[in-house]
Write a protein that holds these residues in place. Structure first.
Motif, PDB file in Angstrom:
ATOM      1  N   LEU A 129      -1.661   2.798  16.485  1.00 44.91           N
ATOM      2  CA  LEU A 129      -1.148   3.401  15.263  1.00 44.91           C
ATOM      3  C   LEU A 129      -0.928   2.346  14.182  1.00 44.91           C
ATOM      4  O   LEU A 129      -1.308   2.537  13.024  1.00 44.91           O
ATOM      5  CB  LEU A 129       0.162   4.134  15.554  1.00 44.91           C
ATOM      6  CG  LEU A 129       0.861   4.761  14.353  1.00 44.91           C
ATOM      7  CD1 LEU A 129       0.007   5.875  13.765  1.00 44.91           C
ATOM      8  CD2 LEU A 129       2.217   5.282  14.763  1.00 44.91           C
ATOM      9  N   LEU A 130      -0.343   1.214  14.553  1.00 48.40           N
ATOM     10  CA  LEU A 130      -0.105   0.148  13.581  1.00 48.40           C
ATOM     11  C   LEU A 130      -1.412  -0.445  13.058  1.00 48.40           C
ATOM     12  O   LEU A 130      -1.502  -0.806  11.890  1.00 48.40           O
ATOM     13  CB  LEU A 130       0.770  -0.940  14.194  1.00 48.40           C
ATOM     14  CG  LEU A 130       2.244  -0.572  14.358  1.00 48.40           C
ATOM     15  CD1 LEU A 130       2.997  -1.706  15.037  1.00 48.40           C
ATOM     16  CD2 LEU A 130       2.873  -0.233  13.032  1.00 48.40           C
ATOM     17  N   SER A 131      -2.426  -0.540  13.914  1.00 51.26           N
ATOM     18  CA  SER A 131      -3.727  -1.038  13.462  1.00 51.26           C
ATOM     19  C   SER A 131      -4.328  -0.116  12.423  1.00 51.26           C
ATOM     20  O   SER A 131      -4.806  -0.564  11.376  1.00 51.26           O
ATOM     21  CB  SER A 131      -4.685  -1.161  14.648  1.00 51.26           C
ATOM     22  OG  SER A 131      -4.219  -2.094  15.564  1.00 51.26           O
ATOM     23  N   ARG A 132      -4.272   1.168  12.685  1.00 55.05           N
ATOM     24  CA  ARG A 132      -4.823   2.132  11.738  1.00 55.05           C
ATOM     25  C   ARG A 132      -4.020   2.151  10.440  1.00 55.05           C
ATOM     26  O   ARG A 132      -4.580   2.268   9.352  1.00 55.05           O
ATOM     27  CB  ARG A 132      -4.871   3.505  12.377  1.00 55.05           C
ATOM     28  CG  ARG A 132      -6.005   3.609  13.378  1.00 55.05           C
ATOM     29  CD  ARG A 132      -5.910   4.845  14.239  1.00 55.05           C
ATOM     30  NE  ARG A 132      -7.100   5.007  15.052  1.00 55.05           N
ATOM     31  CZ  ARG A 132      -7.335   4.372  16.174  1.00 55.05           C
ATOM     32  NH1 ARG A 132      -6.467   3.483  16.631  1.00 55.05           N
ATOM     33  NH2 ARG A 132      -8.438   4.592  16.868  1.00 55.05           N
ATOM     34  N   LEU A 133      -2.716   2.030  10.552  1.00 56.39           N
ATOM     35  CA  LEU A 133      -1.868   1.983   9.366  1.00 56.39           C
ATOM     36  C   LEU A 133      -2.168   0.736   8.532  1.00 56.39           C
ATOM     37  O   LEU A 133      -2.196   0.796   7.300  1.00 56.39           O
ATOM     38  CB  LEU A 133      -0.394   2.007   9.766  1.00 56.39           C
ATOM     39  CG  LEU A 133       0.614   2.064   8.632  1.00 56.39           C
ATOM     40  CD1 LEU A 133       0.438   3.341   7.820  1.00 56.39           C
ATOM     41  CD2 LEU A 133       2.021   1.966   9.175  1.00 56.39           C
ATOM     42  N   ALA A 134      -2.445  -0.375   9.196  1.00 56.23           N
ATOM     43  CA  ALA A 134      -2.785  -1.612   8.481  1.00 56.23           C
ATOM     44  C   ALA A 134      -4.080  -1.442   7.692  1.00 56.23           C
ATOM     45  O   ALA A 134      -4.174  -1.891   6.539  1.00 56.23           O
ATOM     46  CB  ALA A 134      -2.915  -2.770   9.466  1.00 56.23           C
ATOM     47  N   PHE A 135      -5.086  -0.783   8.277  1.00 55.33           N
ATOM     48  CA  PHE A 135      -6.337  -0.541   7.555  1.00 55.33           C
ATOM     49  C   PHE A 135      -6.104   0.405   6.374  1.00 55.33           C
ATOM     50  O   PHE A 135      -6.682   0.219   5.304  1.00 55.33           O
ATOM     51  CB  PHE A 135      -7.404   0.034   8.486  1.00 55.33           C
ATOM     52  CG  PHE A 135      -8.054  -1.001   9.349  1.00 55.33           C
ATOM     53  CD1 PHE A 135      -8.882  -1.960   8.801  1.00 55.33           C
ATOM     54  CD2 PHE A 135      -7.836  -1.018  10.716  1.00 55.33           C
ATOM     55  CE1 PHE A 135      -9.489  -2.922   9.591  1.00 55.33           C
ATOM     56  CE2 PHE A 135      -8.432  -1.978  11.515  1.00 55.33           C
ATOM     57  CZ  PHE A 135      -9.259  -2.928  10.958  1.00 55.33           C
ATOM     58  N   LEU A 136      -5.253   1.409   6.547  1.00 57.54           N
ATOM     59  CA  LEU A 136      -4.950   2.326   5.458  1.00 57.54           C
ATOM     60  C   LEU A 136      -4.258   1.599   4.312  1.00 57.54           C
ATOM     61  O   LEU A 136      -4.620   1.775   3.139  1.00 57.54           O
ATOM     62  CB  LEU A 136      -4.073   3.472   5.963  1.00 57.54           C
ATOM     63  CG  LEU A 136      -3.573   4.451   4.897  1.00 57.54           C
ATOM     64  CD1 LEU A 136      -4.750   5.182   4.265  1.00 57.54           C
ATOM     65  CD2 LEU A 136      -2.586   5.417   5.487  1.00 57.54           C
TER      66      LEU A 136
END
Length: 63
Positions: free
Chosen positions: A12-19
């Motif tokens: 989740l944090l990885s995807r949030l970082a890309f967003l």
């Protein structure tokens, strides 16, 4: 700190970082008057797609 998180939270944090990265790039493009407000949304979506491809290619192991 990142290693101490569970796999779903790390994902989740990885995807949030890309967003967030996409939104920042889009905001920079908007501020530089390179694109309109649509540039923010398109950059965010583009970074999400690139992020998903990156996580798929690396099995989410390295960020």
């Amino acid at each position: 700190m990142f290693d101490s998180l569970s796999d779903p939270m790390r994902s989740l944090l990885s995807r949030l970082a890309f967003l967030v990265a996409g939104a920042l790039v889009g905001t920079a493009l908007y501020a530089l008057d390179i694109g309109g407000f649509l540039a923010v949304a398109l950059a965010a979506v583009a970074f999400i797609v690139v992020g998903e491809l990156y996580l798929f290619a690396t099995d989410g192991e390295h960020l």
